[in-house]
Structure formats: C-alpha cells, structure tokens
Write an enzyme that holds these catalytic residues in place. Structure first.
Site, PDB file in Angstrom:
ATOM      1  N   TYR A 199      97.905  -0.773 -75.741  1.00 41.47           N
ATOM      2  CA  TYR A 199      96.578  -1.321 -75.453  1.00 41.47           C
ATOM      3  C   TYR A 199      95.750  -0.341 -74.623  1.00 41.47           C
ATOM      4  O   TYR A 199      94.570  -0.081 -74.918  1.00 41.47           O
ATOM      5  CB  TYR A 199      96.740  -2.647 -74.715  1.00 41.47           C
ATOM      6  CG  TYR A 199      95.452  -3.385 -74.454  1.00 41.47           C
ATOM      7  CD1 TYR A 199      94.812  -4.099 -75.467  1.00 41.47           C
ATOM      8  CD2 TYR A 199      94.873  -3.393 -73.193  1.00 41.47           C
ATOM      9  CE1 TYR A 199      93.640  -4.792 -75.228  1.00 41.47           C
ATOM     10  CE2 TYR A 199      93.692  -4.077 -72.944  1.00 41.47           C
ATOM     11  CZ  TYR A 199      93.080  -4.775 -73.964  1.00 41.47           C
ATOM     12  OH  TYR A 199      91.922  -5.456 -73.731  1.00 41.47           O
ATOM     13  N   ALA A 200      96.359   0.226 -73.570  1.00 38.17           N
ATOM     14  CA  ALA A 200      95.646   1.177 -72.721  1.00 38.17           C
ATOM     15  C   ALA A 200      95.201   2.396 -73.515  1.00 38.17           C
ATOM     16  O   ALA A 200      94.071   2.882 -73.354  1.00 38.17           O
ATOM     17  CB  ALA A 200      96.527   1.593 -71.550  1.00 38.17           C
ATOM     18  N   SER A 227      94.595   2.521 -76.735  1.00 31.19           N
ATOM     19  CA  SER A 227      93.527   2.134 -77.665  1.00 31.19           C
ATOM     20  C   SER A 227      92.196   2.014 -76.939  1.00 31.19           C
ATOM     21  O   SER A 227      91.149   2.434 -77.448  1.00 31.19           O
ATOM     22  CB  SER A 227      93.868   0.820 -78.369  1.00 31.19           C
ATOM     23  OG  SER A 227      93.774  -0.298 -77.492  1.00 31.19           O
ATOM     24  N   THR A 262      90.366 -15.299 -71.195  1.00 28.42           N
ATOM     25  CA  THR A 262      90.354 -15.414 -72.653  1.00 28.42           C
ATOM     26  C   THR A 262      91.752 -15.772 -73.134  1.00 28.42           C
ATOM     27  O   THR A 262      92.723 -15.659 -72.367  1.00 28.42           O
ATOM     28  CB  THR A 262      89.934 -14.085 -73.311  1.00 28.42           C
ATOM     29  OG1 THR A 262      90.975 -13.120 -73.084  1.00 28.42           O
ATOM     30  CG2 THR A 262      88.620 -13.573 -72.738  1.00 28.42           C
TER      31      THR A 262
END
Length: 247
Positions: free
Chosen positions: A155-156, A158, A190
């Site tokens: 994730y980081a 991306s 979220t």
C-alpha cells in the site's frame, strides 16, 4: 461552483469516493460514480442531490478495457466527457513484508497505482479528443506513501507512486489545460480501516495531534477545492489532510 461540469469519481461506491460524489453534486456537478461494485455506485447516486442527473457505472480501474468502456458509456449517456476526475479507488491487502505473497503486492499496485494511471489517461484523452478547454484531476495518495507504515509495504509503495505520478502528469498535461494534484490523507473513517485492531487504532489517534481520525467528508472537501477554479494556480501539489499525523 461546478455548474455545467461533468465529474468522474472512481471508488464512488463508498468511503472518500462516495463523499466526493456527494460534495461535487451538492456544488452543481453532474457526477459519474464509478466503482467495481456497481450496486454500491447506484446507492451513492441515489443518496446525492438530484439523483436523476447523475450516472452510476461499474468499472474495474485495474483493467484498461473496463476503464475505456466506462468512459465510452459516460460519453454516450451525457454527450460530453468528464472534465473533472477524482481517482479515489483503492484497496489494501496488509501483511508484513516477509509474509506477503506476490498476488497481494501486485493487486494493490494494480488498483491504487495502475488504476490511477489508466483512468487519468483515458479521461484526459477523451477530453482532448472532444475539444475540452480545461480540466482537473485529483488523486488520492496516503501519508503511508510518504513515511511508510508497518504491514503495508504494498500500500505504501502504491501511494508513493501516486505522488510521483501526480507530479509527472501535472508537468505533461499542463499543455492541454489539465491540472493534476493529489491529497495525502491520514487515517480516515472508511471501511478500509474497519479491520484495524482497537489497540493500533488508539495508538494512531494518540499520534495524531487532532486526536481523532478524519471523516471522509473532510478529505473530500479538500479534493473538491483542488478540482475547482479556486485552486487554479495549483498543479503537481500534494496536500496533506492528516490531522497533523507524522508517525
């Protein structure tokens, strides 16, 4: 503020994407809510002001054919291409680096980074081909993309890529009248953070000077500003919306 403008929002079925859709509609835009879950996109449209003027689309942002088909459908339905684009689609597949498999790494980059590229490319090409005078793109990065985060190597990576993509796209697309910026949120309320254990959540809140997570609308309002003419001399910028979180 957005009267007469068409906006495409990916990840529009929930979270920050849904909040962006609602705010853009509130401020006068005709909104295309795109999401892998077409039913969620429809729910978003039904929750917006003047729902009959907006469009829900099923779209897999990681698939070029799906993105191009979505842009084509929007053109056919609305008779004009979107001049505003909010790339809010994103996923997580968290694990520590030594335990992460290749699929989890690739899936996150495909959606978060390649998806941002594919949607921006297709939307801007459509805008140029149909004689659009100016446009704006806002991408969603993350504070994890600037400082890293344990358990989120995919994730980081991306989200760091989204920042670099934003700066490069801004330099290239200025000549066709398109501004490109990104927001860099901290932890936000979220569905993506619902799986965060309470112990970790409490630690992150303590690290955040404002002592809470953001609401999706707080990020979405900044995105709307970056899409509007109020930010007309901003391009290539990365705007942190983190509550002061520096980890």
């Amino acid at each position: 503020m957005f009267s007469g403008r068409i906006a495409l929002v990916t990840g529009g079925g929930g979270g920050i994407g849904r909040a962006v859709c609602r705010i853009l509609a509130r401020d006068g835009a005709q909104v295309i809510a795109a999401d892998l879950d077409s039913r969620a996109a429809e729910d978003t449209v039904n929750s917006m002001i003047n729902p009959n003027t907006h469009l829900a689309l099923g779209m897999n942002v990681a698939d070029k054919a799906s993105v191009e088909a979505g842009i084509k459908s929007a053109l056919e339905a609305l008779r004009a291409p979107p001049s505003l684009v909010a790339n809010a689609a994103g996923i997580t597949r968290d694990n520590f680096l030594l335990q992460m498999d290749q699929a989890a790494f690739s899936d996150v980059l495909d959606v978060n980074l390649k998806g941002t590229f594919l949607v921006t490319q297709a939307a801007v090409m459509a805008l140029v081909e149909h004689g659009g005078e100016h446009g704006a793109v806002v991408n969603v990065s993350s504070i994890s993309g600037k400082i890293g985060n344990m358990g989120q190597v995919n994730y980081a990576a991306s989200k760091a890529g989204v920042i670099a993509l934003t700066k490069t796209a801004a330099a290239e697309l200025a000549k066709v009248g398109v501004r490109v910026n990104c927001v860099v949120p901290g932890f936000t309320e979220t569905p993506m953070v619902e799986t965060v254990p309470d112990k970790v959540r409490n630690m992150l809140i303590k690290l955040t000077p404002l002592r809470r997570f953001a609401q999706p609308e707080e990020v979405a309002e900044v995105m709307a500003f970056l899409l509007s003419d109020k930010s007309s001399f901003m391009t290539g910028a990365s705007v942190e919306v983190t509550g002061g979180l520096a980890m």
